[in-house]
Design an enzyme around this catalytic site. Structure first.
Site, PDB file in Angstrom:
ATOM      1  N   GLY A  12       0.804  -1.438   0.393  1.00 21.77           N
ATOM      2  CA  GLY A  12       0.032   0.092   0.238  1.00 21.77           C
ATOM      3  C   GLY A  12       0.752   1.738  -0.271  1.00 21.77           C
ATOM      4  O   GLY A  12       0.257   2.291   0.123  1.00 21.77           O
ATOM      5  N   ASN A  14       1.809   3.313  -2.670  1.00 19.92           N
ATOM      6  CA  ASN A  14       0.517   3.811  -3.512  1.00 19.92           C
ATOM      7  C   ASN A  14      -0.539   4.379  -2.850  1.00 19.92           C
ATOM      8  O   ASN A  14      -1.224   5.870  -2.845  1.00 19.92           O
ATOM      9  CB  ASN A  14       0.504   3.444  -4.744  1.00 19.92           C
ATOM     10  CG  ASN A  14       1.692   3.533  -5.717  1.00 19.92           C
ATOM     11  OD1 ASN A  14       1.998   4.014  -6.209  1.00 19.92           O
ATOM     12  ND2 ASN A  14       2.325   2.318  -6.004  1.00 19.92           N
ATOM     13  N   LEU A  91      -4.178  -7.344  -7.290  1.00 22.83           N
ATOM     14  CA  LEU A  91      -3.737  -7.730  -8.647  1.00 22.83           C
ATOM     15  C   LEU A  91      -4.652  -8.852  -9.116  1.00 22.83           C
ATOM     16  O   LEU A  91      -4.162  -9.978  -9.462  1.00 22.83           O
ATOM     17  CB  LEU A  91      -1.847  -8.517  -7.801  1.00 22.83           C
ATOM     18  CG  LEU A  91      -0.744  -7.795  -7.194  1.00 22.83           C
ATOM     19  CD1 LEU A  91       0.018  -8.666  -6.544  1.00 22.83           C
ATOM     20  CD2 LEU A  91      -0.413  -7.136  -8.415  1.00 22.83           C
ATOM     21  N   ILE A  94     -10.025  -6.993 -13.336  1.00 24.89           N
ATOM     22  CA  ILE A  94     -10.861  -6.695 -12.663  1.00 24.89           C
ATOM     23  C   ILE A  94     -11.477  -7.539 -13.477  1.00 24.89           C
ATOM     24  O   ILE A  94     -12.010  -7.345 -14.945  1.00 24.89           O
ATOM     25  CB  ILE A  94     -11.175  -5.172 -13.393  1.00 24.89           C
ATOM     26  CG1 ILE A  94     -10.178  -4.541 -12.089  1.00 24.89           C
ATOM     27  CG2 ILE A  94     -12.766  -4.175 -13.182  1.00 24.89           C
ATOM     28  CD1 ILE A  94     -10.733  -4.409 -10.411  1.00 24.89           C
ATOM     29  N   ASN A 108      -4.912   2.489 -13.371  1.00 25.60           N
ATOM     30  CA  ASN A 108      -4.547   1.602 -12.812  1.00 25.60           C
ATOM     31  C   ASN A 108      -2.788   2.195 -12.575  1.00 25.60           C
ATOM     32  O   ASN A 108      -2.441   2.849 -13.690  1.00 25.60           O
ATOM     33  CB  ASN A 108      -4.468   0.305 -13.937  1.00 25.60           C
ATOM     34  CG  ASN A 108      -3.927  -0.534 -13.055  1.00 25.60           C
ATOM     35  OD1 ASN A 108      -3.371  -1.127 -12.042  1.00 25.60           O
ATOM     36  ND2 ASN A 108      -2.558  -1.336 -14.135  1.00 25.60           N
ATOM     37  N   HIS A 110       0.617   1.227 -13.678  1.00 23.24           N
ATOM     38  CA  HIS A 110       2.179  -0.312 -13.393  1.00 23.24           C
ATOM     39  C   HIS A 110       3.714  -0.065 -13.756  1.00 23.24           C
ATOM     40  O   HIS A 110       3.952   1.424 -14.500  1.00 23.24           O
ATOM     41  CB  HIS A 110       1.217  -1.052 -14.601  1.00 23.24           C
ATOM     42  CG  HIS A 110       2.234  -2.226 -15.081  1.00 23.24           C
ATOM     43  ND1 HIS A 110       1.632  -3.398 -15.045  1.00 23.24           N
ATOM     44  CD2 HIS A 110       3.347  -2.527 -15.632  1.00 23.24           C
ATOM     45  CE1 HIS A 110       2.401  -4.276 -14.776  1.00 23.24           C
ATOM     46  NE2 HIS A 110       3.578  -3.604 -16.223  1.00 23.24           N
ATOM     47  N   ASP A 151      -4.127  -4.157 -18.835  1.00 26.60           N
ATOM     48  CA  ASP A 151      -3.116  -3.380 -19.750  1.00 26.60           C
ATOM     49  C   ASP A 151      -3.357  -2.684 -20.309  1.00 26.60           C
ATOM     50  O   ASP A 151      -1.472  -2.498 -20.887  1.00 26.60           O
ATOM     51  CB  ASP A 151      -0.792  -4.198 -19.062  1.00 26.60           C
ATOM     52  CG  ASP A 151      -1.299  -4.153 -16.885  1.00 26.60           C
ATOM     53  OD1 ASP A 151      -1.956  -3.934 -16.581  1.00 26.60           O
ATOM     54  OD2 ASP A 151      -0.103  -4.869 -16.991  1.00 26.60           O
ATOM     55  N   GLU A 181       6.214   6.243  -9.529  1.00 17.58           N
ATOM     56  CA  GLU A 181       4.714   6.180  -9.267  1.00 17.58           C
ATOM     57  C   GLU A 181       4.224   6.738  -8.287  1.00 17.58           C
ATOM     58  O   GLU A 181       2.486   6.743  -7.850  1.00 17.58           O
ATOM     59  CB  GLU A 181       4.214   4.439  -8.661  1.00 17.58           C
ATOM     60  CG  GLU A 181       4.649   3.624  -8.958  1.00 17.58           C
ATOM     61  CD  GLU A 181       4.442   2.093  -8.615  1.00 17.58           C
ATOM     62  OE1 GLU A 181       4.634   1.901  -8.098  1.00 17.58           O
ATOM     63  OE2 GLU A 181       5.665   1.429  -9.124  1.00 17.58           O
TER      64      GLU A 181
HETATM   65  C1  GAR Z   1       3.714  -1.672  -7.315  1.00 16.45           C
HETATM   66  O1  GAR Z   1       4.576  -1.634  -8.029  1.00 16.45           O
HETATM   67  C2  GAR Z   1       2.325  -1.488  -8.558  1.00 16.45           C
HETATM   68  O2  GAR Z   1       2.638  -0.386  -9.967  1.00 16.45           O
HETATM   69  C3  GAR Z   1       2.210  -3.280  -8.293  1.00 16.45           C
HETATM   70  O3  GAR Z   1       2.645  -3.006  -7.382  1.00 16.45           O
HETATM   71  C4  GAR Z   1       3.292  -2.782  -6.850  1.00 16.45           C
HETATM   72  C5  GAR Z   1       2.705  -2.596  -5.072  1.00 16.45           C
HETATM   73  O4  GAR Z   1       3.393  -1.765  -4.475  1.00 16.45           O
HETATM   74  N1  GAR Z   1       1.388  -3.011  -9.220  1.00 16.45           N
HETATM   75  C6  GAR Z   1       0.827  -3.961 -10.429  1.00 16.45           C
HETATM   76  O5  GAR Z   1       1.507  -4.590 -10.454  1.00 16.45           O
HETATM   77  C7  GAR Z   1       0.034  -4.324 -11.092  1.00 16.45           C
HETATM   78  N2  GAR Z   1       0.114  -4.767 -12.805  1.00 16.45           N
HETATM   79  P1  GAR Z   1       2.733  -0.731  -2.799  1.00 16.45           P
HETATM   80  O6  GAR Z   1       0.839  -1.845  -2.067  1.00 16.45           O
HETATM   81  O7  GAR Z   1       3.382  -0.606  -1.988  1.00 16.45           O
HETATM   82  O8  GAR Z   1       1.502   0.418  -3.343  1.00 16.45           O
END
Ligand code: GAR
Length: 213
Positions: A12, A14, A91, A94, A108, A110, A151, A181
């Site tokens: 979490g 992000n 992950l 949807i 989203n 990525h 994606d 990000e």
């Molecule tokens: C992030 O790097 C996000 O971009 C990625 O998972 C991580 C989650 O980190 N998402 C994907 O790979 C989607 N295909 P977080 O829980 O610390 O935000």
């Protein structure tokens, strides 16, 4: 106020970047209505709950099959009726029904420059492992609208990050988060909340440049 639901699966960070941006005023006109996780142990749920934001667990494991999970997940989302759904490290694919109902209102993040290192099997640390294996010199992150593909939806914003010679998947993941990000996702949310970006006829219309948001 843009009623927003954030979907998460893990740490979490992000989500935290979004909450920090709300605190310091770099996101305006947004209310986080709820945080949904497919993972009961997600630190993201604690981050939400410590802020008084309802955390909702929606895990496929609790349903006999994918179809019934998809139906329950879509129903829950319809009950919440958000203006915007943010997939912040979520992950779970949807359901098509949800994409249809919330067309142009799901985004989203990525951790690569789409169309590189994306699609089925590319998530989290795996994306950075593949980028290092391929020997790319530049990677980054992408925020995009979500469609039925993996994606594949219209791209809203991208930010490049240089790969360093001694990078490990972990160090690269951290730098992509810090430099791309955590900057890009709050910017995109703020731009949408303030009417500066929208999707029309499958194309992203930017009313201004992202940096000005
Ligand atoms: C992030 O790097 C996000 O971009 C990625 O998972 C991580 C989650 O980190 N998402 C994907 O790979 C989607 N295909 P977080 O829980 O610390 O935000």
């Amino acid at each position: 106020m843009l009623k927003t639901v954030v979907c998460v699966s893990g740490g979490g960070t992000n989500l935290q970047a979004i909450l920090d941006a709300l605190d310091n005023g770099s996101i305006t006109n947004v209310k986080i209505e709820a945080v949904i996780s497919n993972n009961a142990g997600a630190k993201a749920l604690q981050r939400a709950e410590s802020r008084g934001i309802p955390g909702i667990l929606m895990t496929p494991k609790a349903y006999p099959d994918r179809e019934s999970f998809n139906a329950a997940f879509t129903e829950e989302m319809c009950r919440l009726a958000p203006d915007l759904i943010v997939l912040a490290g979520f992950l779970v694919k949807i359901p098509e029904e949800m994409v249809c109902r919330f067309d142009g209102r799901i985004i989203n993040i990525h951790p690569s420059l789409i169309p590189s290192f994306c699609g089925v099997g590319y998530y989290g640390l795996k994306v950075h492992e593949k980028a290092l294996e391929r020997g790319v010199k530049v990677t980054g992150a992408t925020v995009h609208f979500v469609n039925e593909g993996m994606d594949e939806g219209p791209i809203i914003a991208q930010k490049a990050v240089a790969v360093e010679e001694d990078d490990t998947p972990e160090s690269l993941q951290r730098r992509v988060m810090e430099q791309a990000e955590w900057v890009l996702l709050p910017q995109a949310i703020n731009a949408i909340a303030n009417g500066k970006i929208r999707v029309k006829d499958g194309k992203v219309r930017c009313v201004c440049r992202m940096e000005e948001t």
